[in-house]
Motif scaffolding. Sequence first.
Motif, PDB file in Angstrom:
ATOM      1  N   UNK A 179       0.810  -1.225   0.000  1.00  0.00           N
ATOM      2  CA  UNK A 179       0.000   0.000   0.000  1.00  0.00           C
ATOM      3  C   UNK A 179       0.842   1.275   0.000  1.00  0.00           C
ATOM      4  N   UNK A 180       1.952   1.276   0.751  1.00  0.00           N
ATOM      5  CA  UNK A 180       2.653   2.539   1.013  1.00  0.00           C
ATOM      6  C   UNK A 180       4.063   2.630   0.430  1.00  0.00           C
ATOM      7  N   UNK A 181       4.777   1.526   0.324  1.00  0.00           N
ATOM      8  CA  UNK A 181       6.189   1.582  -0.069  1.00  0.00           C
ATOM      9  C   UNK A 181       6.364   1.307  -1.561  1.00  0.00           C
ATOM     10  N   UNK A 182       5.786   0.227  -2.037  1.00  0.00           N
ATOM     11  CA  UNK A 182       5.972  -0.168  -3.424  1.00  0.00           C
ATOM     12  C   UNK A 182       5.568   0.917  -4.430  1.00  0.00           C
ATOM     13  N   UNK A 183       4.476   1.669  -4.203  1.00  0.00           N
ATOM     14  CA  UNK A 183       4.108   2.712  -5.180  1.00  0.00           C
ATOM     15  C   UNK A 183       5.158   3.801  -5.369  1.00  0.00           C
ATOM     16  N   UNK A 184       6.084   3.934  -4.442  1.00  0.00           N
ATOM     17  CA  UNK A 184       7.112   4.961  -4.580  1.00  0.00           C
ATOM     18  C   UNK A 184       8.078   4.667  -5.730  1.00  0.00           C
ATOM     19  N   UNK A 185       8.071   3.430  -6.236  1.00  0.00           N
ATOM     20  CA  UNK A 185       8.975   3.086  -7.340  1.00  0.00           C
ATOM     21  C   UNK A 185       8.824   4.032  -8.519  1.00  0.00           C
ATOM     22  N   UNK A 186       7.587   4.420  -8.797  1.00  0.00           N
ATOM     23  CA  UNK A 186       7.326   5.204 -10.005  1.00  0.00           C
ATOM     24  C   UNK A 186       7.819   6.643  -9.903  1.00  0.00           C
ATOM     25  N   UNK A 187       8.235   7.072  -8.713  1.00  0.00           N
ATOM     26  CA  UNK A 187       8.759   8.434  -8.553  1.00  0.00           C
ATOM     27  C   UNK A 187      10.274   8.467  -8.590  1.00  0.00           C
ATOM     28  N   UNK A 188      10.935   7.314  -8.687  1.00  0.00           N
ATOM     29  CA  UNK A 188      12.387   7.254  -8.601  1.00  0.00           C
ATOM     30  C   UNK A 188      13.035   7.492  -9.961  1.00  0.00           C
ATOM     31  N   UNK A 189      14.225   8.072  -9.936  1.00  0.00           N
ATOM     32  CA  UNK A 189      15.011   8.223 -11.155  1.00  0.00           C
ATOM     33  C   UNK A 189      15.596   6.889 -11.609  1.00  0.00           C
ATOM     34  N   UNK A 190      15.841   5.996 -10.660  1.00  0.00           N
ATOM     35  CA  UNK A 190      16.396   4.683 -10.985  1.00  0.00           C
ATOM     36  C   UNK A 190      15.810   3.657 -10.028  1.00  0.00           C
ATOM     37  N   UNK A 191      15.587   2.455 -10.526  1.00  0.00           N
ATOM     38  CA  UNK A 191      15.110   1.338  -9.719  1.00  0.00           C
ATOM     39  C   UNK A 191      16.154   0.231  -9.799  1.00  0.00           C
ATOM     40  N   UNK A 192      16.483  -0.335  -8.661  1.00  0.00           N
ATOM     41  CA  UNK A 192      17.434  -1.446  -8.620  1.00  0.00           C
ATOM     42  C   UNK A 192      16.679  -2.702  -8.218  1.00  0.00           C
ATOM     43  N   UNK A 193      16.638  -3.674  -9.120  1.00  0.00           N
ATOM     44  CA  UNK A 193      16.010  -4.963  -8.849  1.00  0.00           C
ATOM     45  C   UNK A 193      17.088  -5.980  -8.479  1.00  0.00           C
ATOM     46  N   UNK A 194      16.801  -6.809  -7.493  1.00  0.00           N
ATOM     47  CA  UNK A 194      17.775  -7.781  -6.995  1.00  0.00           C
ATOM     48  C   UNK A 194      17.106  -9.144  -6.918  1.00  0.00           C
ATOM     49  N   UNK A 195      17.716 -10.130  -7.543  1.00  0.00           N
ATOM     50  CA  UNK A 195      17.204 -11.492  -7.483  1.00  0.00           C
ATOM     51  C   UNK A 195      18.346 -12.467  -7.282  1.00  0.00           C
ATOM     52  N   UNK A 196      18.005 -13.689  -6.975  1.00  0.00           N
ATOM     53  CA  UNK A 196      19.040 -14.705  -6.869  1.00  0.00           C
ATOM     54  C   UNK A 196      19.683 -14.933  -8.236  1.00  0.00           C
ATOM     55  N   UNK A 197      20.958 -15.261  -8.224  1.00  0.00           N
ATOM     56  CA  UNK A 197      21.700 -15.489  -9.451  1.00  0.00           C
ATOM     57  C   UNK A 197      21.167 -16.711 -10.194  1.00  0.00           C
ATOM     58  N   UNK A 198      21.139 -16.617 -11.514  1.00  0.00           N
ATOM     59  CA  UNK A 198      20.740 -17.775 -12.309  1.00  0.00           C
ATOM     60  C   UNK A 198      21.789 -18.878 -12.263  1.00  0.00           C
ATOM     61  N   UNK A 199      22.966 -18.545 -11.727  1.00  0.00           N
ATOM     62  CA  UNK A 199      24.015 -19.556 -11.590  1.00  0.00           C
ATOM     63  C   UNK A 199      23.905 -20.322 -10.272  1.00  0.00           C
ATOM     64  N   UNK A 200      22.880 -20.005  -9.471  1.00  0.00           N
ATOM     65  CA  UNK A 200      22.635 -20.747  -8.247  1.00  0.00           C
ATOM     66  C   UNK A 200      22.281 -19.826  -7.101  1.00  0.00           C
ATOM     67  N   UNK A 201      21.124 -20.048  -6.437  1.00  0.00           N
ATOM     68  CA  UNK A 201      20.726 -19.172  -5.325  1.00  0.00           C
ATOM     69  C   UNK A 201      21.691 -19.228  -4.150  1.00  0.00           C
ATOM     70  N   UNK A 202      22.455 -20.310  -4.037  1.00  0.00           N
ATOM     71  CA  UNK A 202      23.392 -20.418  -2.913  1.00  0.00           C
ATOM     72  C   UNK A 202      24.534 -19.407  -3.022  1.00  0.00           C
ATOM     73  N   UNK A 203      24.752 -18.862  -4.220  1.00  0.00           N
ATOM     74  CA  UNK A 203      25.824 -17.882  -4.391  1.00  0.00           C
ATOM     75  C   UNK A 203      25.530 -16.579  -3.654  1.00  0.00           C
ATOM     76  N   UNK A 204      24.240 -16.300  -3.385  1.00  0.00           N
ATOM     77  CA  UNK A 204      23.891 -15.085  -2.651  1.00  0.00           C
ATOM     78  C   UNK A 204      24.486 -15.076  -1.253  1.00  0.00           C
ATOM     79  N   UNK A 205      24.031 -15.968  -0.380  1.00  0.00           N
ATOM     80  CA  UNK A 205      24.584 -15.967   0.981  1.00  0.00           C
ATOM     81  C   UNK A 205      26.055 -16.359   1.043  1.00  0.00           C
TER      82      UNK A 205
END
Length: 321
Positions: A179-205
């Motif tokens: 409701x309150x945080x996600x809508x702020x994306x549209x006001x940003x100059x840049x958005x950074x998306x972060x996901x687990x690596x396609x080379x293996x989620x274990x590489x994150x931690x």
Amino acid sequence: MPPVLNFKEIIARSPRVFIIGVAGDSGSGKTTFTNAIRQIFGPDLVATITLDDYHKFDRDERRRRDVTPLNPEANNLTQLEADVARLKEGRAIEKPVYNHVTGTFDPPVPFASKKILILEGLHTLYTPTLRSLMDFSVFVDPDREVKYAWKRQRDTGQRGYLSAEVSDEIARREADYTAYIEPQRCFADAIIRIGYSKYGPELGPEKNVYSISLLQNPMNQAVRDIALSIDLTSLLAFHDSDFSIEFSTRRIECPFLRALTFDGEMNYDTVRKLELSIEQQTGVTPIAMFENRKTVTATDIVQLILSWRIINRRIFLQDQT
């Protein structure tokens, strides 16, 4: 090309306070992606405010009221707007202090404005007034599973929460985030998306290797070009790690955005050329954030590219002046 004046000196002499707003959920990695700006310009020119200091209620009071910090009503946004406006004018404030260890408030502290002010928090871009005070803004947007893994690790390891308490807090926060945080994306100059690596989620931690996308609208204020050079001979002969670079057009709730995505690890030499390009453009030297490392991650590369975008905005405003 004529020599470039040291941009740190230009900023130090300028009366302008340049404000960078970083919005996103708690534990989403907001601090990480402005670290390059802190390292390039240093503590004499850069100050940071965490918006958690502007909570209206302490931890126990929030529980009694059954309200999360993501709800704007649980924060002193009017005081935040007034304080940021004063700081942008170069005036000092008495800044509130929220203590994450105790969940209570410490006494306010004097806080002086610096030439670059970074605001990090849940509601950085929530009100029109706050948005009008920003010179550049970023929204950090990790995938849910990544974000909550980070939050669990931080809150149990650094803030004294029990694992069950973190699980309960995650469940309570979900509706408020939408409701309150996600809508702020549209006001940003840049958005950074972060996901687990396609080379293996274990590489994150294990190695802090994630898939990182930098989403932005087409730039219409670019002042100088920058090169991301890749030495194919070195790459084919010596590169041991998997990595990928992708450019795509995406649509979220906002207009079409161009996405530059990095995944995996790259040789440090690739990023060193990016550092040298920023040095050449700004006159700030040396920039060597990742020296003595064999490889760098997608996070490191996006930090540098984002810092270049922010520096270009600051140069553009200086030239306008």
